[in-house]
Scaffold this active site. Structure first.
Site, PDB file in Angstrom:
ATOM      1  N   LYS A 173      38.201   7.239  24.721  1.00 46.23           N
ATOM      2  CA  LYS A 173      37.000   6.549  25.195  1.00 46.23           C
ATOM      3  C   LYS A 173      37.285   6.041  26.599  1.00 46.23           C
ATOM      4  O   LYS A 173      38.409   5.604  26.869  1.00 46.23           O
ATOM      5  CB  LYS A 173      36.700   5.349  24.291  1.00 46.23           C
ATOM      6  CG  LYS A 173      35.761   5.666  23.162  1.00 46.23           C
ATOM      7  CD  LYS A 173      35.061   4.421  22.651  1.00 46.23           C
ATOM      8  CE  LYS A 173      35.857   3.715  21.587  1.00 46.23           C
ATOM      9  NZ  LYS A 173      35.214   2.597  20.959  1.00 46.23           N
ATOM     10  N   LEU A 230      33.581  -7.661  12.241  1.00 42.57           N
ATOM     11  CA  LEU A 230      33.237  -6.837  11.080  1.00 42.57           C
ATOM     12  C   LEU A 230      32.682  -5.496  11.551  1.00 42.57           C
ATOM     13  O   LEU A 230      31.510  -5.370  11.904  1.00 42.57           O
ATOM     14  CB  LEU A 230      32.196  -7.560  10.207  1.00 42.57           C
ATOM     15  CG  LEU A 230      32.528  -9.016   9.813  1.00 42.57           C
ATOM     16  CD1 LEU A 230      31.417  -9.603   8.959  1.00 42.57           C
ATOM     17  CD2 LEU A 230      33.876  -9.101   9.096  1.00 42.57           C
ATOM     18  N   ASN A 235      33.867  -0.963  11.220  1.00 42.14           N
ATOM     19  CA  ASN A 235      34.457  -0.045  10.256  1.00 42.14           C
ATOM     20  C   ASN A 235      35.859  -0.540   9.880  1.00 42.14           C
ATOM     21  O   ASN A 235      36.229  -0.585   8.717  1.00 42.14           O
ATOM     22  CB  ASN A 235      34.474   1.350  10.876  1.00 42.14           C
ATOM     23  CG  ASN A 235      34.631   2.378   9.820  1.00 42.14           C
ATOM     24  OD1 ASN A 235      34.234   2.165   8.661  1.00 42.14           O
ATOM     25  ND2 ASN A 235      35.239   3.489  10.180  1.00 42.14           N
ATOM     26  N   ARG A 254      39.352   1.368   4.303  1.00 43.32           N
ATOM     27  CA  ARG A 254      40.672   0.773   4.017  1.00 43.32           C
ATOM     28  C   ARG A 254      40.557  -0.290   2.928  1.00 43.32           C
ATOM     29  O   ARG A 254      39.589  -1.053   2.905  1.00 43.32           O
ATOM     30  CB  ARG A 254      41.244   0.124   5.288  1.00 43.32           C
ATOM     31  CG  ARG A 254      41.696   1.131   6.304  1.00 43.32           C
ATOM     32  CD  ARG A 254      42.139   0.448   7.584  1.00 43.32           C
ATOM     33  NE  ARG A 254      41.379   0.943   8.710  1.00 43.32           N
ATOM     34  CZ  ARG A 254      41.290   0.351   9.893  1.00 43.32           C
ATOM     35  NH1 ARG A 254      41.933  -0.783  10.117  1.00 43.32           N
ATOM     36  NH2 ARG A 254      40.571   0.877  10.854  1.00 43.32           N
ATOM     37  N   PHE A 303      27.285   0.722   6.648  1.00 44.68           N
ATOM     38  CA  PHE A 303      26.558  -0.376   6.005  1.00 44.68           C
ATOM     39  C   PHE A 303      25.048  -0.159   5.989  1.00 44.68           C
ATOM     40  O   PHE A 303      24.345  -0.766   5.186  1.00 44.68           O
ATOM     41  CB  PHE A 303      26.944  -1.725   6.626  1.00 44.68           C
ATOM     42  CG  PHE A 303      28.145  -2.310   5.925  1.00 44.68           C
ATOM     43  CD1 PHE A 303      29.397  -1.731   6.086  1.00 44.68           C
ATOM     44  CD2 PHE A 303      28.024  -3.385   5.067  1.00 44.68           C
ATOM     45  CE1 PHE A 303      30.501  -2.214   5.403  1.00 44.68           C
ATOM     46  CE2 PHE A 303      29.117  -3.886   4.383  1.00 44.68           C
ATOM     47  CZ  PHE A 303      30.359  -3.306   4.550  1.00 44.68           C
ATOM     48  N   ASN A 338      24.975  -6.351  13.859  1.00 40.39           N
ATOM     49  CA  ASN A 338      23.727  -5.665  13.508  1.00 40.39           C
ATOM     50  C   ASN A 338      23.168  -5.947  12.124  1.00 40.39           C
ATOM     51  O   ASN A 338      22.000  -5.686  11.883  1.00 40.39           O
ATOM     52  CB  ASN A 338      23.926  -4.145  13.627  1.00 40.39           C
ATOM     53  CG  ASN A 338      24.226  -3.735  15.045  1.00 40.39           C
ATOM     54  OD1 ASN A 338      23.451  -4.039  15.944  1.00 40.39           O
ATOM     55  ND2 ASN A 338      25.351  -3.078  15.254  1.00 40.39           N
ATOM     56  N   GLU A 343      35.252  -5.198  24.180  1.00 46.21           N
ATOM     57  CA  GLU A 343      36.694  -5.033  24.395  1.00 46.21           C
ATOM     58  C   GLU A 343      36.968  -4.399  25.758  1.00 46.21           C
ATOM     59  O   GLU A 343      37.935  -4.751  26.426  1.00 46.21           O
ATOM     60  CB  GLU A 343      37.294  -4.192  23.265  1.00 46.21           C
ATOM     61  CG  GLU A 343      37.248  -4.945  21.939  1.00 46.21           C
ATOM     62  CD  GLU A 343      37.558  -4.090  20.723  1.00 46.21           C
ATOM     63  OE1 GLU A 343      38.723  -4.000  20.369  1.00 46.21           O
ATOM     64  OE2 GLU A 343      36.629  -3.528  20.134  1.00 46.21           O
TER      65      GLU A 343
END
Ligand code: AMP
Length: 401
Positions: free
Chosen positions: A14, A212, A214, A244, A287, A338, A386
């Site tokens: 990325k 929160l 993946n 996980r 989700f 979201n 980030e």
């Protein structure tokens, strides 16, 4: 100053080019399927919106070709955003594991590369990819300062009581087995942004940051410093996540392996890739799908959501106890930013903290408070960034050298 942020995953890369005078994104994108068939770059020259998203299929046997294609896109005469490579003043690399050595971001030299290599045994998929990214940038942009921003660094302020496991002490002293924690760049960004958003100095705040996505982790931040976090030696620990398992009874490894005829590394693979809400629901980890299933009464989806929210609430409770209080709880990352549904469900557990949720505010998007004004603890949503955090650290270190 223009900063290129690079985040090398095991088979992806990325990137984001940022103008740090305005902290704005000039271009960003993703190289996928590096090292296999069908590799491609999806490139968005944000500064030239008329081009939208550009997808180019091109062979990328290694990260080297991927970075070369990124550079070709950024400097392209039509859809490029810089005239030449010399306009890029610094490169910031996300590095997953910095072990105990790095408590903050650092300018990269040979000794840093050697240390990242040493930590590769804790992060065998990511650290080697990070090193390739660093070396390729050095080769293609000689003399341009490069900075390593570690996922683990922010958590190096944790006290011993929070990071040492209940194992024979040689596990720590000889093998470096301890809680390191991850998502540090995100939790650090959230600590600062939360303080700024509510208008109080980070030094006087007890914040619980709930990242929160993946992958999911929670961090207790006292006075701007991480004092505990839910991930451990690896990002497998803590909350039930997308695929996980999070924390389990360690005896399950042997028991489940015996039942299924799997060895330890095969069970670990199950814990990483086939567990979490994916395993509980019988195959759903997004989700949006889980929420849909919840409302349709699918028992696997109901279980997955109830277990996930309970895990989050329980960990927040543990950290409120660890800090002897909490002033702000912040939700962030894909689910945290979201899903009003998940936030609402988690906050149902917080009556004892004097928290009341404003249902209408909870449905809003972006940076906002979701608790009522008379709540004893402020609950807010702050989108994490980030890349911006990496670019800020990179700029500060490049300017100081
Ligand atoms: P991340 O790892 O931070 O990119 O988060 C990715 C996850 O966020 C996805 O797997 C989804 O589970 C979740 N997500 C993204 N958008 C939504 C949404 N609108 N509602 C619920 N969950 C979402």
């Amino acid at each position: 100053m223009k900063v290129l942020v690079i985040n090398c995953g095991s088979s992806s890369l990325k990137f984001q080019l940022m103008d740090m005078e305005t902290e704005s994104v000039e271009a960003k994108g993703l190289c996928e399927r590096i090292g296999s068939e069908g590799s491609r770059i999806v490139y968005t020259p944000v500064k030239k919106p008329e081009f939208g998203k550009i997808t180019i299929e091109s062979p990328m046997p290694t990260h080297k070709e991927a970075i070369q294609i990124v550079i070709d896109c950024l400097t392209n005469a039509e859809h490029g955003v810089v005239g030449s490579l010399s306009e890029i003043d610094a490169v910031g690399h996300r590095v997953v594991h910095g072990g105990e050595k790095y408590v903050d971001s650092v300018l990269i030299d040979d000794s840093v590369i050697a240390a990242v290599q040493e930590c590769a045994e804790f992060s065998p998929l990511h650290n080697p990819a990070n090193i390739i990214g660093i070396n390729v940038c050095r080769e293609l942009m000689p003399g341009v300062p490069e900075v390593a921003v570690f996922d683990t660094a922010f958590h190096q302020t944790m006290p011993r009581k929070a990071f040492i496991y209940g194992l024979p002490m040689k596990a720590y002293t000889e093998y470096g087995i301890r809680r390191y924690g991850f998502h540090g760049t995100s939790h650090k960004f959230i600590a600062r942004q939360t303080a700024q958003f509510i208008g109080r100095p980070a030094e006087e705040l007890k914040i619980i940051s709930c990242h929160l996505g993946n992958g999911a982790s929670i961090c207790a931040i006292n006075g701007g410093k991480s004092v505990d976090t839910s991930m451990g030696l690896t990002p497998l620990a803590g909350l039930v996540m997308g695929t996980r398992s999070g924390d389990i009874d360690p005896a399950i490894l042997e028991f489940y392996g015996r039942k299924e005829g799997l060895d330890v590394s095969q069970v670990t693979e199950v814990l990483n890739k086939k567990s979490g809400v994916f395993g509980i629901s019988g195959g759903k980890s997004d989700f949006r799908d889980l929420e849909e299933g919840f409302y349709a009464g699918d028992p696997g989806c109901v279980d997955a959501i109830e277990i996930f929210c309970y895990n989050v609430a329980k960990t927040v409770g543990a950290y409120a106890a660890a800090m002897n209080g909490v002033d702000v709880i912040t939700f962030t990352a894909g689910i945290g930013e979201n899903s009003a549904f998940v936030r609402g469900k988690v906050c149902e557990y917080f009556g004892y903290l004097g928290i009341k949720i404003d249902e209408a505010a909870n449905k809003e998007r972006g940076e906002h408070v979701i608790s009522t004004p008379d709540s004893k603890v402020t609950v807010c949503v702050i989108p994490t960034d980030e890349e911006l955090m990496i670019a800020r650290d990179t700029k500060a270190l490049a300017e100081a050298q």
